[in-house]
Design a protein around this motif. Structure first.
Motif, PDB file in Angstrom:
ATOM      1  N   HIS A  31       0.803  -1.229   0.000  1.00 59.28           N
ATOM      2  CA  HIS A  31       0.000   0.000   0.000  1.00 59.28           C
ATOM      3  C   HIS A  31       0.831   1.273   0.000  1.00 59.28           C
ATOM      4  O   HIS A  31       0.321   2.353   0.283  1.00 59.28           O
ATOM      5  CB  HIS A  31      -0.970  -0.011   1.191  1.00 59.28           C
ATOM      6  N   LEU A  32       2.102   1.127  -0.338  1.00 56.35           N
ATOM      7  CA  LEU A  32       2.982   2.293  -0.309  1.00 56.35           C
ATOM      8  C   LEU A  32       2.838   3.131  -1.574  1.00 56.35           C
ATOM      9  O   LEU A  32       3.213   2.689  -2.660  1.00 56.35           O
ATOM     10  CB  LEU A  32       4.445   1.850  -0.157  1.00 56.35           C
ATOM     11  N   VAL A  33       2.310   4.314  -1.420  1.00 57.65           N
ATOM     12  CA  VAL A  33       2.329   5.292  -2.512  1.00 57.65           C
ATOM     13  C   VAL A  33       3.722   5.909  -2.565  1.00 57.65           C
ATOM     14  O   VAL A  33       4.272   6.186  -3.623  1.00 57.65           O
ATOM     15  CB  VAL A  33       1.254   6.384  -2.282  1.00 57.65           C
ATOM     16  N   LYS A  38      13.939   9.283   6.217  1.00 54.48           N
ATOM     17  CA  LYS A  38      14.298   9.839   7.520  1.00 54.48           C
ATOM     18  C   LYS A  38      13.391  11.043   7.859  1.00 54.48           C
ATOM     19  O   LYS A  38      12.892  11.170   8.974  1.00 54.48           O
ATOM     20  CB  LYS A  38      15.761  10.267   7.476  1.00 54.48           C
ATOM     21  N   ASP A  39      13.201  11.901   6.878  1.00 56.08           N
ATOM     22  CA  ASP A  39      12.450  13.134   7.127  1.00 56.08           C
ATOM     23  C   ASP A  39      10.975  13.046   6.765  1.00 56.08           C
ATOM     24  O   ASP A  39      10.211  13.960   7.045  1.00 56.08           O
ATOM     25  CB  ASP A  39      13.062  14.297   6.340  1.00 56.08           C
ATOM     26  N   PRO A  41       7.442  10.512   6.517  1.00 56.03           N
ATOM     27  CA  PRO A  41       6.771   9.233   6.743  1.00 56.03           C
ATOM     28  C   PRO A  41       6.357   8.640   5.401  1.00 56.03           C
ATOM     29  O   PRO A  41       6.366   9.334   4.376  1.00 56.03           O
ATOM     30  CB  PRO A  41       5.527   9.606   7.556  1.00 56.03           C
ATOM     31  N   ILE A  43       3.700   7.302   2.617  1.00 61.22           N
ATOM     32  CA  ILE A  43       2.318   7.627   2.257  1.00 61.22           C
ATOM     33  C   ILE A  43       1.637   6.296   1.963  1.00 61.22           C
ATOM     34  O   ILE A  43       2.061   5.546   1.078  1.00 61.22           O
ATOM     35  CB  ILE A  43       2.256   8.573   1.049  1.00 61.22           C
ATOM     36  N   TYR A  45      -1.730   4.076   1.050  1.00 59.92           N
ATOM     37  CA  TYR A  45      -3.029   4.157   0.383  1.00 59.92           C
ATOM     38  C   TYR A  45      -4.080   3.398   1.199  1.00 59.92           C
ATOM     39  O   TYR A  45      -3.815   2.332   1.739  1.00 59.92           O
ATOM     40  CB  TYR A  45      -2.959   3.562  -1.027  1.00 59.92           C
ATOM     41  N   GLU A 171      -7.026  13.205  10.485  1.00 60.48           N
ATOM     42  CA  GLU A 171      -6.674  12.172   9.510  1.00 60.48           C
ATOM     43  C   GLU A 171      -7.891  11.692   8.726  1.00 60.48           C
ATOM     44  O   GLU A 171      -7.758  11.293   7.564  1.00 60.48           O
ATOM     45  CB  GLU A 171      -5.954  11.013  10.198  1.00 60.48           C
ATOM     46  N   HIS A 174      -7.797  13.882   6.002  1.00 63.38           N
ATOM     47  CA  HIS A 174      -6.743  13.533   5.045  1.00 63.38           C
ATOM     48  C   HIS A 174      -7.200  12.420   4.108  1.00 63.38           C
ATOM     49  O   HIS A 174      -6.963  12.477   2.899  1.00 63.38           O
ATOM     50  CB  HIS A 174      -5.488  13.067   5.786  1.00 63.38           C
ATOM     51  N   CYS A 180      -5.269   8.855   1.353  1.00 62.57           N
ATOM     52  CA  CYS A 180      -3.950   8.451   1.849  1.00 62.57           C
ATOM     53  C   CYS A 180      -3.691   9.000   3.247  1.00 62.57           C
ATOM     54  O   CYS A 180      -4.355   9.933   3.696  1.00 62.57           O
ATOM     55  CB  CYS A 180      -2.847   8.977   0.926  1.00 62.57           C
ATOM     56  N   LEU A 181      -2.701   8.416   3.888  1.00 66.07           N
ATOM     57  CA  LEU A 181      -2.255   8.878   5.202  1.00 66.07           C
ATOM     58  C   LEU A 181      -0.736   8.875   5.260  1.00 66.07           C
ATOM     59  O   LEU A 181      -0.095   8.005   4.673  1.00 66.07           O
ATOM     60  CB  LEU A 181      -2.754   7.913   6.289  1.00 66.07           C
ATOM     61  N   PHE A 182      -0.186   9.830   5.984  1.00 64.55           N
ATOM     62  CA  PHE A 182       1.226   9.747   6.363  1.00 64.55           C
ATOM     63  C   PHE A 182       1.325   8.755   7.514  1.00 64.55           C
ATOM     64  O   PHE A 182       0.595   8.878   8.506  1.00 64.55           O
ATOM     65  CB  PHE A 182       1.734  11.107   6.855  1.00 64.55           C
ATOM     66  N   ARG A 184       4.184   6.110   9.851  1.00 65.62           N
ATOM     67  CA  ARG A 184       5.453   5.463  10.143  1.00 65.62           C
ATOM     68  C   ARG A 184       5.167   3.989  10.392  1.00 65.62           C
ATOM     69  O   ARG A 184       4.156   3.646  10.998  1.00 65.62           O
ATOM     70  CB  ARG A 184       6.096   6.076  11.395  1.00 65.62           C
ATOM     71  N   GLY A 221       3.087   1.103  19.827  1.00 64.49           N
ATOM     72  CA  GLY A 221       4.022   1.180  18.706  1.00 64.49           C
ATOM     73  C   GLY A 221       4.107  -0.093  17.887  1.00 64.49           C
ATOM     74  O   GLY A 221       4.882  -0.164  16.949  1.00 64.49           O
TER      75      GLY A 221
ATOM     76  N   ASP B 105      -0.274   6.003  21.152  1.00 71.38           N
ATOM     77  CA  ASP B 105       0.027   6.290  19.743  1.00 71.38           C
ATOM     78  C   ASP B 105      -0.980   7.225  19.072  1.00 71.38           C
ATOM     79  O   ASP B 105      -0.595   8.184  18.407  1.00 71.38           O
ATOM     80  CB  ASP B 105       0.076   4.982  18.939  1.00 71.38           C
ATOM     81  N   GLU B 158       8.685  12.784  15.756  1.00 73.12           N
ATOM     82  CA  GLU B 158       8.770  12.302  14.372  1.00 73.12           C
ATOM     83  C   GLU B 158       9.101  13.494  13.475  1.00 73.12           C
ATOM     84  O   GLU B 158       8.497  14.564  13.597  1.00 73.12           O
ATOM     85  CB  GLU B 158       7.436  11.641  14.012  1.00 73.12           C
ATOM     86  N   ARG B 159      10.087  13.331  12.597  1.00 73.52           N
ATOM     87  CA  ARG B 159      10.708  14.486  11.941  1.00 73.52           C
ATOM     88  C   ARG B 159       9.763  15.319  11.079  1.00 73.52           C
ATOM     89  O   ARG B 159       9.859  16.540  11.042  1.00 73.52           O
ATOM     90  CB  ARG B 159      11.909  14.022  11.111  1.00 73.52           C
ATOM     91  N   PHE B 160       8.868  14.634  10.390  1.00 70.37           N
ATOM     92  CA  PHE B 160       7.945  15.381   9.529  1.00 70.37           C
ATOM     93  C   PHE B 160       6.941  16.173  10.375  1.00 70.37           C
ATOM     94  O   PHE B 160       6.663  17.350  10.111  1.00 70.37           O
ATOM     95  CB  PHE B 160       7.210  14.414   8.597  1.00 70.37           C
ATOM     96  N   LEU B 172      -1.890  18.277   5.616  1.00 74.64           N
ATOM     97  CA  LEU B 172      -2.790  18.002   4.491  1.00 74.64           C
ATOM     98  C   LEU B 172      -2.243  18.591   3.191  1.00 74.64           C
ATOM     99  O   LEU B 172      -2.347  17.970   2.128  1.00 74.64           O
ATOM    100  CB  LEU B 172      -4.204  18.544   4.787  1.00 74.64           C
ATOM    101  N   LEU B 175       0.173  16.282   1.657  1.00 72.45           N
ATOM    102  CA  LEU B 175      -0.485  15.103   1.050  1.00 72.45           C
ATOM    103  C   LEU B 175      -1.118  15.476  -0.279  1.00 72.45           C
ATOM    104  O   LEU B 175      -1.023  14.738  -1.264  1.00 72.45           O
ATOM    105  CB  LEU B 175      -1.575  14.566   1.984  1.00 72.45           C
ATOM    106  N   PHE B 185      -0.605   5.396  -8.374  1.00 73.24           N
ATOM    107  CA  PHE B 185      -0.907   4.203  -7.571  1.00 73.24           C
ATOM    108  C   PHE B 185      -2.284   3.654  -7.948  1.00 73.24           C
ATOM    109  O   PHE B 185      -2.463   2.455  -8.124  1.00 73.24           O
ATOM    110  CB  PHE B 185      -0.856   4.559  -6.084  1.00 73.24           C
TER     111      PHE B 185
END
Lengths: 497, 194
Positions: A31-33, A38-39, A41, A43, A45, A171, A174, A180-182, A184, A221, B105, B158-160, B172, B175, B185
């Motif tokens: 599901h990775l768009v 590192k900087d 997350p 995305i 789907y 979210e 979003h 989509c969502l950001f 980790r 987590g 979380d 978290e960095r972002f 948003l 995104l 996709f």
């Protein structure tokens, strides 16, 4: 081939390293768009976005303010469950909402769905129900999908091998706007239940035993996968109960690998794949499991044969113990404060605790098998005089099926109230609640202070245990009702059917 | 979203473990369709007794949020429901930072999107902070550094989310900027289907 399955295959094809993967890894990769860095997350789907009236209005407001559309109304499904009354309609056809705000909130979702072309399983629709009950029931919930909802118990859908988790209202916005969502990536934890459950012990008892074992933040987590023979032996309803409660251990996700039990549950459901698509889907779904040598960040093993019917005694779901025992010693200030609130003492026999009210319902335990388990205890018996009992089926469909089987007659004859479907006393925001100081045995998921009404003392248990407590008027081990659990759960079910 | 860069303020202590979002804002207040004005509902049943009167003996009823904007709470803060009403209520009440050894979380995710900084610190630092109500604490988001009266520790955001907070921007926009990647996709998905 379903899009989810083929995405998974593509993701696997790109992974030439042959590193063994967990089920979570596979679902994630498919599901990775955009991958995480590192900087930034990842995305992710989202294949299915479930919406209810409580956590969505502010998200729609943001959409309106910013002039945005819903990107995939076809992947967005809504229902009404939290604020709606479970009492029947008034004579004029209006519903007896607890407050004007509740009615406004329901109307807001109806309007938003109409404005954006979102399908709403709304009032009067035979498919309406608690959001985590109807997703699976309609076959919308499928292995390999990513599923989100503005509700922490979205983890329920993980029982099908879907990557499902609760999100906040920002979210929700979003996903409405971008699908989509950001995110980790979570760490992974496998909870293996070895052995077999004893008669009279259910998935709810497994869940409470697991939470007591790892703690209310033990899963934080982590994506938690449930495995082992005792999990494989569970029906889908039991697996849903287990995954539903994974959030009570703080986990981000609960998962069970799909198998024949999963496919049998989904086959023929309204929104499940049909004919040739079905065969293709099943063959792809069969590959959704953790590889033999997959690495988990944490592994836990619980012997299911040692689990007995459980009850919570504190104000956090990890304060759970065998109901045929005593309240444990008070280890710290938190435990002392909880015992004070619950009006319970260390060393006290649980079977001496008097019950005021019993609730059977919620996304944890309001499915047909749950109602059957409770009805099996109540058949030919009466709820104790001092106990008020309320049964709220998980959906309109479950209500109809239960009534076709005559379960409602058993509840009513025993002296319980048989209500309309909804979240009801689990979250107690629709007017269904306990009175201050009352002790409520509940099949729901949270025993937090005041969760079921101000100063209400909640003790969580399985449907069979809750029914046994209703009959006894005091906390009771359901196994004391001889004959109910002489054989396997299967026999119990078929005898009820 | 209001940017968050650096804050020096005094602490308020709620030492209980597992403070769930039902405590932070009881479910009966979730019938609102607004996100503003929920501060009065924050910890409602802790702050108010019978008939809704404020309890004189509750610490939150004596907080001056002009000077006390940092909540130090027991472990597993914000567990339970995903309601974003919890950070909305805390912010509207006047808090800008929550410090604990362990923050749930979904609460963390929600807090970060609203400019409420969730700071997780090691257990020993947490224990020291819990012991000192009214302590002046500096939280520096750019350097992810907490300091107070001889106590000092690094924390991680978290960095972002940290970038968004420092700049005061809603994720948003980021995104929405990915529309093309999302479309690619989806097209791959449709091809796989046929």
């Amino acid at each position: 081939m379903t899009p989810e399955a083929s995405r998974w295959l593509t993701a696997m094809g790109n992974d030439m390293t042959d590193t063994p993967q967990t089920l979570y890894d596979k679902l994630w990769d498919a599901h990775l768009v955009a991958p995480e860095g590192k900087d930034s997350p990842a995305i992710l789907y989202i294949d299915l976005h479930l919406v209810h009236e409580v956590t969505s209005p502010q998200a729609f407001t943001v959409l309106k303010e910013r002039g945005l559309d819903v990107r995939r109304p076809d992947l967005t499904k809504a229902t009404l469950d939290h604020s709606v009354p479970t009492l029947p309609a008034n004579k004029d056809g209006s519903l007896p909402y607890a407050t004007e705000d509740a009615a406004t909130q329901v109307a807001a979702l109806q309007d938003h769905c109409a404005d954006y072309g979102i399908e709403l399983f709304g009032l009067g629709d035979h498919r309406r129900g608690i959001v985590h009950v109807i997703g699976p029931e309609l076959g919308l919930t499928q292995p390999g999908k990513t599923i989100v909802c503005g509700d922490s118990h979205t983890s329920t859908h993980g029982a099908f091998g879907a990557l499902a988790f609760g999100i906040g209202t920002t979210e929700v916005g979003h996903v409405l706007a971008t699908q989509c969502l950001f995110q980790r990536k979570a760490k992974t934890m496998r909870v293996r239940f070895t052995g077999a459950l004893q008669p009279g012990v259910s998935a709810k008892d497994m869940a409470l035993a697991m939470i007591a074992h790892v703690g209310a933040d033990g899963g934080q987590g982590h994506a938690m996968e449930f495995a082992g023979p005792a999990v494989e032996a569970l029906d889908m309803e039991g697996r849903m109960t287990l995954c539903n409660m994974s959030i009570e251990a703080g986990a981000r996700v609960g998962l069970v690998a799909p198998d024949e039990t999963t496919f049998a549950f989904l086959e023929g459901r309204e929104r499940a794949p049909k004919t040739k698509d079905w065969a293709d889907a099943v063959s792809q779904w069969k590959q959704l499991h953790s590889d033999d040598d997959a690495h988990f960040d944490q592994e836990i093993e619980i012997d299911a044969s040692t689990i007995t019917p459980m009850i919570t005694y504190g104000v956090s779901p990890d304060a759970a113990a065998a109901i045929n025992g005593q309240h444990p010693a008070l280890a710290n200030d938190n435990a002392r404060e909880a015992a004070d609130y619950m009006q319970l003492q260390a060393g006290q026999d649980f079977d001496a605790v008097r019950v005021d009210r019993v609730f059977i319902g919620s996304c944890t335990n309001a499915r047909l098998t749950d109602l059957r388990a409770a009805a099996n205890i109540l058949r030919g018996r009466k709820v104790a005089d001092h106990v008020a009992m309320l049964v709220a089926p998980g959906s309109e469909a479950i209500k109809a099926e239960a009534e076709a089987e005559g379960l409602h007659s058993i509840f009513i004859a025993a002296g319980a109230e048989w209500r309309e479907p909804g979240c009801s006393m689990c979250i107690a925001m629709n007017g269904d609640k306990g009175q201050p100081g009352e002790l409520v045995v509940s099949t729901s998921n949270r025993n937090f202070k005041g969760r079921q009404g101000k100063d209400v003392r909640t003790m969580l248990a399985s449907p069979a245990t809750a029914a046994a407590c209703a009959v006894n008027g005091y906390l009771a081990d359901p196994r004391q009702f001889a004959g109910q659990f002489a054989d396997s759960d299967q026999t119990e079910e078929s005898s009820a059917a | 979203m209001t940017p968050f860069t650096k804050l020096t303020s005094k602490s308020v202590i709620l030492e209980q473990a597992d403070i769930d979002t039902d405590q932070i804002i009881p479910a009966r207040f979730l019938t609102t369709t607004e996100s503003a004005g929920l501060g009065d509902k924050a910890f409602y049943d802790w702050r108010r007794g019978e008939n809704g009167a404020l309890r004189d003996n509750h610490v939150l009823n004596h907080v001056n949020t002009a000077t006390h904007q940092i909540l130090v709470a027991g472990p597993n803060f914000g567990c339970g429901s995903s309601r974003e009403h919890a950070p909305w209520a805390l912010l509207d009440f006047g808090f800008r930072v929550v410090i604990s050894s362990d923050i749930a979380d979904i609460f963390t995710s929600n807090a970060l999107k609203n400019g409420l900084l969730p700071v997780q610190v090691p257990a020993d630092i947490h224990a020291q902070l819990l012991d000192k109500p009214g302590l002046s604490i500096t939280v520096d988001l750019e350097n992810e550094q907490l300091s107070a009266d001889g106590i000092s520790c690094h924390f991680t955001i978290e960095r972002f989310a940290r970038r968004c907070l420092l700049d005061g921007v809603d994720p948003l926009g980021a995104l929405l900027a990915q529309r093309e990647a999302i479309s690619r996709f989806e097209i791959a998905q449709i091809r796989a289907e046929s």
